[in-house]
Enzyme design. Structure first.
Site, mmCIF file in Angstrom:
data_model
loop_
_atom_site.group_PDB
_atom_site.id
_atom_site.type_symbol
_atom_site.label_atom_id
_atom_site.label_comp_id
_atom_site.label_asym_id
_atom_site.label_seq_id
_atom_site.Cartn_x
_atom_site.Cartn_y
_atom_site.Cartn_z
ATOM 1 N N CYS A 396 0.840 -1.205 0.000
ATOM 2 C CA CYS A 396 0.000 0.000 0.000
ATOM 3 C C CYS A 396 0.875 1.254 0.000
ATOM 4 O O CYS A 396 1.497 1.551 -1.020
ATOM 5 C CB CYS A 396 -0.955 -0.043 1.191
ATOM 6 S SG CYS A 396 -2.356 1.089 1.032
ATOM 7 N N HIS A 523 -3.405 -5.411 -0.016
ATOM 8 C CA HIS A 523 -2.910 -5.943 1.254
ATOM 9 C C HIS A 523 -2.958 -7.475 1.212
ATOM 10 O O HIS A 523 -3.949 -8.085 1.645
ATOM 11 C CB HIS A 523 -3.753 -5.432 2.423
ATOM 12 C CG HIS A 523 -3.564 -3.984 2.729
ATOM 13 N ND1 HIS A 523 -2.686 -3.531 3.685
ATOM 14 C CD2 HIS A 523 -4.137 -2.879 2.175
ATOM 15 C CE1 HIS A 523 -2.728 -2.202 3.728
ATOM 16 N NE2 HIS A 523 -3.592 -1.790 2.826
ATOM 17 N N GLU A 525 -1.599 -9.592 3.055
ATOM 18 C CA GLU A 525 -1.562 -10.229 4.374
ATOM 19 C C GLU A 525 -2.942 -10.631 4.871
ATOM 20 O O GLU A 525 -3.072 -11.552 5.697
ATOM 21 C CB GLU A 525 -0.898 -9.303 5.402
ATOM 22 C CG GLU A 525 -1.680 -8.047 5.765
ATOM 23 C CD GLU A 525 -1.398 -6.861 4.867
ATOM 24 O OE1 GLU A 525 -1.664 -5.718 5.283
ATOM 25 O OE2 GLU A 525 -0.920 -7.078 3.737
#
Length: 600
Positions: A396, A523, A525
């Protein structure tokens, strides 16, 4: 539908979220389908505008919901996909009721907490509980509800009342209450004290909720006489009192619940019959987790490193990704402002320690964030990784600062910047997205699952994702790479290998000449799982180990077994407790580790 409610008493931070997730793991291992709901009593409509330093990370769901980090725990432990409605807040409930009142739905009646707010809570739970979250058709068998906060908090009173009514509404045999409480041990006398839990249960019963299971947090397993005392004064069968004592990692919690037969108490209360929980894989995972010792160092350069929960999903994704290589991940938390020249003047020892950590790292990760504080430190970290061929992953804002750094130091555009940090820059390589609101912050970013199309077939990121044509990842941003600068950047050597469906929004960048230098606007994750680690995190670990070329072979190994991770924080004066030890950097520049002093 069967319901399991998890509440907490005495103090906050006892691990209700991990307990709720672990209960779900055990019930799932018994053969049941499970869904989860998290209740947050704060007035915010969602977690989107809350500071990571106060509340931890904002977890983003596929549907764009910005929710509490505990929903991330649920998704990771149970491998499910939740919706924004699985996170209930006071703000959402009151907004729902007030909107109904404005429409005239209450036909002139006085709108009150009871019954209108409490009814809205119960109806919300019943509606969301039947939404499938595991990819199968039809509702789940058990819905686990976690009530945030601590029993006695004034803001949670409407939810307590609603849940008391709800237990009667669903009827006997369909509702089980698990109360997580603290049993402290006083160092002076070395005795486990039951009074805090007794008072907590008394308060709970006085509010109309009767616990069926006591999950007692303590440093060590409860003595048998302590269990007997709790059973006597809390009116809970001794077989339904379990100890969640301190363990090396949270993977042990489902095993503790299983070994103490917590599932038997829950199943009896819910009138369910099931097989013994099959947790062989989980047990093996935990053993490997504890045994790994070959270290690999990853420096996370962020602005919220004072609170590791601000990057919880990133920490977990690194843990998942290190599985295939059987490496123990050591996270070095580097406060980005400590890398800057201002810190070098004001606190040179802190500045030197920060740079020393960056220079010994096997890989560098720059996560997202908002605001201009610490941005220069992130740019310096990206520059160091690029110039020294250190594996780098920017997420990001991390991707955006990689673009800024490249424009400044490779293209010699010294004033290149994001309009977020300098609205008057002559070289705005990062700009505000045209469709995003400039006046309202909550829920107005580009959120949720969006598609990225690969533009280059043989790039590193495409190979890591298995040479698919596109991927769907979760987003949370309001700034993007300026499309007018893309051609200039690519002519100078930067490659945008992933774009959105319009072709104008940059999603993935790579530096082809670098060992591993990747930035992503999304993102990754948030979708990482123990058995399905994120491709880009797996690539970062592989490159940091020097085995990126061997990655396909490593993928064939058991990716469900996570590695052990140790976190350190030596850049901030605040103490950090780690495995019962204390590491911190003193004001005179001495780093204390396990009682030994080393000059920073």
């Amino acid at each position: 539908m069967k319901y399991v409610l998890v509440t907490g008493g005495v103090v906050s931070g006892l691990g209700k979220g991990i307990t709720a997730s672990s209960i779900g793991v055990v019930l799932k291992a018994c053969g049941f389908r499970v869904t989860c709901i998290k209740i947050d009593p704060y007035l915010n409509v969602d977690a989107g505008t809350m500071s990571p330093l106060e509340h931890g990370e904002v977890f983003v769901l596929d549907d764009g919901g910005e929710v509490d980090l505990d929903l991330g725990n649920y998704e990771r432990f149970l491998d499910i996909k939740l919706t924004r409605d699985n996170n209930i807040t006071t703000g959402k409930i009151y907004q729902f009721v007030i909107d109904k009142e404005r429409r005239g739905d209450y036909l002139g009646r006085t709108v009150q907490v009871v019954p209108h707010i409490t009814d809205a809570i119960q109806e919300w739970i019943e509606r969301v509980a039947i939404i499938p979250v595991d990819g199968l058709e039809g509702p789940a068998d058990v819905c686990i509800i976690e009530l945030g906060g601590t029993i006695g908090d004034i803001e949670s009173m409407p939810f307590i009342e609603a849940l008391g009514q709800f237990s009667c509404r669903v009827g006997y045999g369909n509702f089980c209450l698990v109360h997580v409480s603290l049993v402290p041990t006083l160092d002076v006398v070395g005795e486990q004290k039951t009074k805090p839990t007794q008072h907590s249960v008394r308060n709970l019963r006085g509010l109309g909720l009767i616990p069926n299971i006591l999950a007692c947090r303590s440093a060590l397993p409860l003595d048998e006489h302590v269990k007997q005392k709790l059973s006597q004064f809390c009116n809970v069968p001794i077989a339904n009192i379990v100890t969640l004592y301190d363990v090396l990692n949270t993977w042990h919690i489902p095993l503790l619940l299983r070994d103490q037969k917590a599932h038997d108490g829950i199943l009896r209360t819910l009138n369910l019959i099931a097989q013994e929980p099959l947790l062989e894989e989980w047990t093996l995972r935990t053993k490997i987790f504890d045994a790994l010792c070959d270290p690999i160092r990853i420096a996370i350069v962020g602005k919220y490193t004072h609170l590791s929960d601000a990057y919880l999903s990133i920490s977990k994704a690194l843990l998942h990704a290190s599985v295939a290589f059987r490496r123990k991940v050591i996270i070095d938390w580097v406060l980005s402002t400590d890398l800057e020249d201002t810190t070098a003047k004001e606190a040179p020892y802190v500045h030197e320690a920060a740079w020393n950590l960056l220079k010994v790292a096997d890989g560098v990760l720059v996560p997202g964030g908002f605001g201009d504080r610490g941005v220069q430190g992130k740019i310096l970290a990206a520059q160091y990784a690029r110039e020294n061929d250190v594996p780098f992953l920017g997420i990001c804002l991390g991707m955006q600062i990689a673009v800024i750094e490249f424009a400044r130091n490779v293209m010699n555009l010294q004033d290149a910047n994001s309009t977020e940090f300098d609205a008057t820059t002559k070289n705005p390589c990062i700009i505000f997205m045209p469709e995003v609101s400039k006046t309202h912050l909550g829920g107005t970013m580009r959120l949720g699952s969006r598609r990225t199309l690969f533009q280059v077939k043989d790039c590193k990121s495409a190979k890591l994702y298995g040479n698919v044509k596109y991927i769907d990842e979760r987003h949370r941003h309001r700034y993007e790479v300026n499309p007018e600068f893309v051609m200039k950047l690519e002519k100078s050597g930067l490659s945008f290998v992933g774009k959105d469906e319009t072709g104008r929004r940059m999603e993935i960048l790579e530096l082809p000449s670098h060992r591993y230098y990747i930035g992503v606007q999304f993102h990754p994750e948030f979708k990482s799982r123990p058995g399905k680690p994120s491709a880009l995190f797996r690539g970062l670990i592989a490159a940091s180990c020097g085995h990126l070329d061997k990655l396909p072979k490593a993928e064939a190994r058991d990716n469900s077994l996570p590695s052990k991770m140790v976190t350190r924080n030596v850049l901030n004066p605040a103490k950090v407790h780690q495995n019962g030890l204390v590491n911190h950097l003193s004001s005179n520049g001495t780093y204390y580790a396990n009682g030994k002093s080393v000059h920073a």
